[in-house]
Write a protein that holds these residues in place. Structure first.
Motif, PDB file in Angstrom:
ATOM      1  N   THR A 298       0.759  -1.288  -0.001  1.00 15.55           N
ATOM      2  CA  THR A 298      -0.075  -0.112   0.148  1.00 15.55           C
ATOM      3  C   THR A 298       0.843   1.315  -0.042  1.00 15.55           C
ATOM      4  N   LEU A 299       2.296   1.175  -0.155  1.00 15.27           N
ATOM      5  CA  LEU A 299       3.061   2.286  -0.003  1.00 15.27           C
ATOM      6  C   LEU A 299       2.735   3.386  -1.201  1.00 15.27           C
ATOM      7  N   PRO A 300       2.664   3.044  -2.246  1.00 19.91           N
ATOM      8  CA  PRO A 300       2.273   3.875  -3.169  1.00 19.91           C
ATOM      9  C   PRO A 300       1.347   5.021  -2.859  1.00 19.91           C
ATOM     10  N   GLN A 301       0.131   4.846  -2.196  1.00 19.92           N
ATOM     11  CA  GLN A 301      -0.696   5.680  -1.845  1.00 19.92           C
ATOM     12  C   GLN A 301      -0.155   6.571  -0.783  1.00 19.92           C
ATOM     13  N   ARG A 302       0.444   5.953   0.301  1.00 21.37           N
ATOM     14  CA  ARG A 302       0.932   6.462   1.171  1.00 21.37           C
ATOM     15  C   ARG A 302       2.280   7.674   0.693  1.00 21.37           C
ATOM     16  N   ILE A 303       2.544   7.431  -0.069  1.00 20.30           N
ATOM     17  CA  ILE A 303       3.769   8.231  -0.802  1.00 20.30           C
ATOM     18  C   ILE A 303       3.013   9.270  -1.606  1.00 20.30           C
ATOM     19  N   ALA A 304       1.906   9.027  -2.167  1.00 22.22           N
ATOM     20  CA  ALA A 304       0.839   9.953  -2.830  1.00 22.22           C
ATOM     21  C   ALA A 304       0.484  10.897  -1.954  1.00 22.22           C
ATOM     22  N   ASP A 305       0.038  10.322  -0.763  1.00 23.61           N
ATOM     23  CA  ASP A 305      -0.568  11.384   0.306  1.00 23.61           C
ATOM     24  C   ASP A 305       0.519  12.133   0.938  1.00 23.61           C
ATOM     25  N   GLY A 306       1.593  11.914   0.669  1.00 21.81           N
ATOM     26  CA  GLY A 306       2.799  12.650   1.581  1.00 21.81           C
ATOM     27  C   GLY A 306       3.225  12.089   2.880  1.00 21.81           C
ATOM     28  N   GLU A 307       2.411  11.236   3.169  1.00 22.44           N
ATOM     29  CA  GLU A 307       2.799  10.455   4.362  1.00 22.44           C
ATOM     30  C   GLU A 307       4.226   9.809   4.563  1.00 22.44           C
ATOM     31  N   ILE A 308       4.667   9.386   3.306  1.00 20.27           N
ATOM     32  CA  ILE A 308       6.151   8.762   3.301  1.00 20.27           C
ATOM     33  C   ILE A 308       7.019   9.642   2.463  1.00 20.27           C
ATOM     34  N   THR A 309       7.990   9.940   2.899  1.00 25.76           N
ATOM     35  CA  THR A 309       8.720  11.361   1.996  1.00 25.76           C
ATOM     36  C   THR A 309       9.981  10.461   1.348  1.00 25.76           C
ATOM     37  N   GLU A 310      10.457  11.084   0.415  1.00 22.22           N
ATOM     38  CA  GLU A 310      11.718  10.705  -0.271  1.00 22.22           C
ATOM     39  C   GLU A 310      12.649  10.576   0.661  1.00 22.22           C
ATOM     40  N   ALA A 311      12.798  11.275   1.741  1.00 20.43           N
ATOM     41  CA  ALA A 311      13.850  11.091   2.826  1.00 20.43           C
ATOM     42  C   ALA A 311      13.655   9.615   3.783  1.00 20.43           C
ATOM     43  N   ASP A 312      12.398   9.437   3.888  1.00 22.30           N
ATOM     44  CA  ASP A 312      11.957   8.145   4.279  1.00 22.30           C
ATOM     45  C   ASP A 312      12.590   7.176   3.430  1.00 22.30           C
ATOM     46  N   LEU A 313      12.216   7.190   2.084  1.00 21.18           N
ATOM     47  CA  LEU A 313      12.765   6.139   1.028  1.00 21.18           C
ATOM     48  C   LEU A 313      13.963   6.093   0.981  1.00 21.18           C
ATOM     49  N   ALA A 314      14.797   6.867   1.023  1.00 27.00           N
ATOM     50  CA  ALA A 314      16.272   6.983   1.014  1.00 27.00           C
ATOM     51  C   ALA A 314      17.161   6.320   2.183  1.00 27.00           C
ATOM     52  N   GLU A 315      16.026   6.541   3.348  1.00 23.87           N
ATOM     53  CA  GLU A 315      16.797   5.831   4.625  1.00 23.87           C
ATOM     54  C   GLU A 315      16.494   4.190   4.575  1.00 23.87           C
ATOM     55  N   ALA A 316      15.350   3.814   3.992  1.00 25.67           N
ATOM     56  CA  ALA A 316      15.073   2.573   3.658  1.00 25.67           C
ATOM     57  C   ALA A 316      16.096   1.727   2.738  1.00 25.67           C
TER      58      ALA A 316
END
Lengths: 409, 406
Positions: free
Chosen positions: A290-308
């Motif tokens: 379900t991550l695409p929706q959370r990214i679209a909603d701004g809930e998960i940011t580029e910085a979060d993805l970079a950390e992952a």
């Protein structure tokens, strides 16, 4: 399974594989060459910088018998035509004009031998507006679709570094020939099987060649890729640098795929990292389906993805290719070591499955792929002999074939 | 008209690309293929681009459409005993069963070859998977991109000064089914003559390595490890993909090669560069390979102010191998593919019309034909259960009520 079949093989490097497949399945495949030898005998890769044997010939002519005739003399051509009459299938990838001059073209052979299946392998097709086009692997790859979408960021489209287009076509030619054989069991007649390498390649594009026709105006490879858009599991939209990771002894291919189709694979990856204390609790708790929706909603940011991503990179750097492969199996991950031919040759899996055949190449015993598939009963496809030397079986084949009856259906 | 595989019944339990393409080819030539899937656990291909109108949706994928055209569609829940009973009945009807579940899954369901062939000893069953049904890697999950990594293709695509790029998409998904089909057709020929059934285990990794046989042999012969090299070739030079004029805001490219010295001279002269054609240090392929960077620059200078189609035409007119890097719009408009009837437009119950690729080989006497688009989910449940399996209306109603046909 095909021990009852005789195949006359008049191919060059563009069609050489077709007869090899039929030979592995049991057919008596005879490679017919002019006295100067087939051009496939020098097809790359060749050993010793071109002076040594062609590995293309040694592998894809394996399992065939070889006959050499003077195909510029009436006598040699007459013998070739007689051999065609004893064959069930004649395969060729030679130019139409050359065949016609000698009466070895499908029309002439089928008129004389109605039972004969004639299979022609060409770049674009036996007839049609591009049938006379000059061709090579790269040009066919460009025409058939897999080249254009395949780019490493700003650079021009890329082919595979070893020729592949005519191998796809040659495998299709073997299938087409066998379908014609099934038809012959009913109709009693042979027919022309016309294989176009260009058309064969459409299936090597994951249906991208259809996107224009079905009105997908922005198929993913035309978009600037952004995090979160890649949901296919094939990773076609993800920039390359985000899919390749360094491990202790090489490289690893891994897509952090998200979305309903394959987000589960990434969930399992992070569960594994978490169990090894290699990622924070916060990131380990994400559901990648379900991550695409959370990214679209701004809930998960580029910085979060970079950390992952950083957590994954740090962890993989501690592992070998073998450990990554073992973990991929244990945890069911889409995470794979990138093997070269040395890794393949050392694979315990291929050994255990009896994948290899051994042939003599210029006095060196060499393992080559010997298993199209694993078949039960006494029908295992296999390699029975090395590629023929020029004219090695001329006398033997003339004795076997010309004393045989013309095929009757 | 006779169809080559008339009377052949196929039960297709496979999914995504590598498995479904096999049954697709059989359907083209007259086999009756029943494709079984789940409407709950949607098969991956239905979720993949390209989509009709660019809109994601389980009935919109042209990839699914291309892999399953000509088949009948049945939805069954294999997690239920009754669902597996339907599959067992179909396996008794079938001449061929194709499946691509994880190795071992069919046995867990009691649907492996040993079980299915008990009632149907001449059954031919084909399993296709990433690494095969046996051996230490048989537990490997994933798509053909895993196969491409383990068979050596990931390593063999890319620019020398960059990371390996790997081939486009799940490459061994395009190779496995081609070899699988040849072996399956040979088994059918053998069965026609002897009545014998067979079990066939196809591994994408093995098919992939097979397509690299020359490179693997080269390593065995003298230790050479094949490497990625951009668009360069072992022999031909020049050999590359060059930028052309943009069209409709999209970058365009053309592929060009010279296979011999005469073609090189004609290429240089067509470029208006007799200075290059005459140069003594560019006469042989070996010399040109040594100056490949220089030549690529010169050719790109010439192509970049021209349309890709024009470059293709003027080089082909003098017998030099060249072709525009075909986009999907080019593919759809290609006169050669049109001549072969390669793209087939079919009426579609939802989209009005859809397009699939036609058979990849043209048979003059018993041509392949795509008779219908891929099934919508559960489209043929009634027909398959009633007309093929002979189930009564009551039994079908019961299965429906019990949630088996989903």
């Amino acid at each position: 399974m095909l021990e009852h079949l005789r195949v006359l093989d008049l191919t060059d490097e563009r069609g050489l594989l077709c007869g090899r497949l039929l030979a592995d399945l049991g057919a008596d495949v005879v490679q017919l060459e002019p006295l100067t030898g087939s051009s496939a005998r020098s097809a790359p890769p060749t050993a010793h910088g071109g002076a040594g044997p062609s590995m293309f010939w040694e592998t894809f002519a394996a399992n065939k018998r070889g006959i050499a005739l003077d195909l510029d003399s009436d006598e040699g051509v007459a013998t070739a035509r007689e051999l065609a009459g004893r064959a069930d299938i004649m395969i060729t990838s030679l130019p139409e004009a050359w065949l016609r001059e000698r009466g070895l073209d499908p029309d002439a052979l089928r008129a004389a031998h109605p039972h004969l299946i004639t299979t022609v392998i060409s770049a674009f097709g036996w007839t049609g507006p591009k049938s006379g086009y000059a061709d090579c692997d790269l040009v066919v790859w460009a025409a058939g679709g897999p080249l254009d979408p395949h780019r490493d960021e700003e650079r021009p489209p890329l082919r595979i570094s070893v020729p592949q287009a005519f191998l796809h076509a040659s495998a299709d030619a073997a299938a087409g020939s066998l379908i014609a054989l099934h038809a012959r069991a009913t109709t009693g007649r042979g027919q022309l099987v016309d294989v176009s390498a260009q058309a064969s390649l459409g299936t090597a594009t994951l249906a991208r060649v259809l996107s224009h026709d079905v009105g997908d105006p922005q198929p993913e490879w035309h978009r600037q890729p952004t995090a979160g858009k890649d949901q296919s599991g094939s990773g076609a939209a993800t920039p390359n640098r985000l899919k390749k990771w360094r491990c202790a002894d090489g490289m690893v291919e891994l897509h952090l795929s998200m979305g309903p189709a394959s987000g589960e694979f990434t969930n399992r990856l992070f569960a594994w990292l978490h169990s090894e204390n290699a990622v924070s609790d916060r990131i380990a708790a994400w559901d990648w389906t379900t991550l695409p929706q959370r990214i679209a909603d701004g809930e998960i940011t580029e910085a979060d993805l970079a950390e992952a991503r950083a957590a994954v990179a740090d962890f993989l750097a501690t592992l070998t290719k073998r450990q990554v492969l073992d973990a991929a199996m244990k945890h069911r991950l889409l995470c794979m070591a990138i093997f070269d031919v040395a890794d393949i040759a050392a694979s315990p899996h291929l050994d255990e499955r009896g994948y290899w055949a051994q042939v003599d190449i210029d006095g060196v015993p060499v393992r080559i792929p010997g298993t199209l598939a694993h078949v039960s009963g006494d029908a295992q496809p296999r390699v029975r002999r090395r590629a023929p030397r020029l004219g090695e079986h001329t006398a033997e084949v003339l004795a076997d074939w010309l004393t045989a009856q013309e095929v009757s259906v | 008209m006779t169809r080559a595989l008339d009377g052949l019944n196929v039960l297709d339990l496979s999914w995504v690309v590598a498995g479904p393409l096999i049954g697709r080819a059989l359907a083209d030539f007259g086999a009756r293929v029943v494709r079984v899937e789940s409407s709950r656990r949607i098969e991956t291909a239905r979720l993949m681009q390209p989509f009709h109108g660019g809109k994601p949706g389980v009935e919109n994928s042209a990839l699914y459409g291309n892999c399953n055209a000509g088949k009948l569609g049945l939805t069954v829940n294999l997690k239920t005993e009754a669902g597996r009973g339907v599959v067992r009945d179909l396996a008794r009807w079938a001449d061929v069963v194709i499946e691509s579940f994880s190795p071992g899954q069919m046995a867990k369901w009691g649907l492996d070859y040993a079980a299915l062939s008990r009632d149907n000893p001449s059954l031919i069953m084909l399993s296709t998977s990433i690494a095969g049904q046996t051996g230490p890697w048989s537990a490997l999950a994933g798509y053909g991109n895993v196969g491409a990594s383990l068979s050596g293709f990931q390593h063999l695509v890319g620019w020398e000064d960059r990371l390996p790029l790997g081939p486009f998409g799940p490459y061994t998904d395009y190779l496995g089914p081609r070899l699988a089909l040849v072996v399956l057709l040979a088994a059918l020929e053998d069965r026609r003559r002897t009545g014998r059934g067979r079990y066939i285990d196809v591994a994408q990794v093995e098919a992939g390595v097979f397509f690299l046989s020359p490179q693997v042999a080269h390593y065995g012969f003298d230790g050479t490890v094949a490497q990625r090299r951009g668009n360069r070739d072992d022999v031909f030079a020049p050999h590359g993909v060059y930028p052309c004029q943009a069209e409709d805001g999209k970058e365009r490219f053309v592929a060009i090669a010279a296979r011999n010295n005469a073609e090189w001279r004609r290429l240089a002269e067509t470029m208006g560069r007799s200075d290059l054609a005459d140069r003594a240090d560019l006469r042989t392929a070996e010399q040109r390979r040594a100056r490949a960077d220089f030549l690529d620059e010169q050719i790109a200078q010439w192509t970049k102010t021209r349309r890709a189609a024009d470059v293709e035409q003027c080089l082909q007119a003098v017998g030099v191998p060249a072709h525009r890097s075909a986009s999907s719009a080019d593919f759809a408009a290609d006169p050669q593919l049109a001549h072969r009837g390669h793209l087939v437009r079919l009426p579609h119950p939802i989209h009005g019309q859809t397009t699939v690729e036609g058979p990849r080989y043209l048979l003059s006497d018993t041509p392949g034909e795509v008779t219908r688009p891929a099934p919508t989910l559960g489209q043929d449940n009634e027909y398959v259960l009633r007309d093929i399996l002979g189930y009564s209306e009551e039994r079908i109603a019961q299965l429906t009520e019990d949630g088996v046909l989903v």
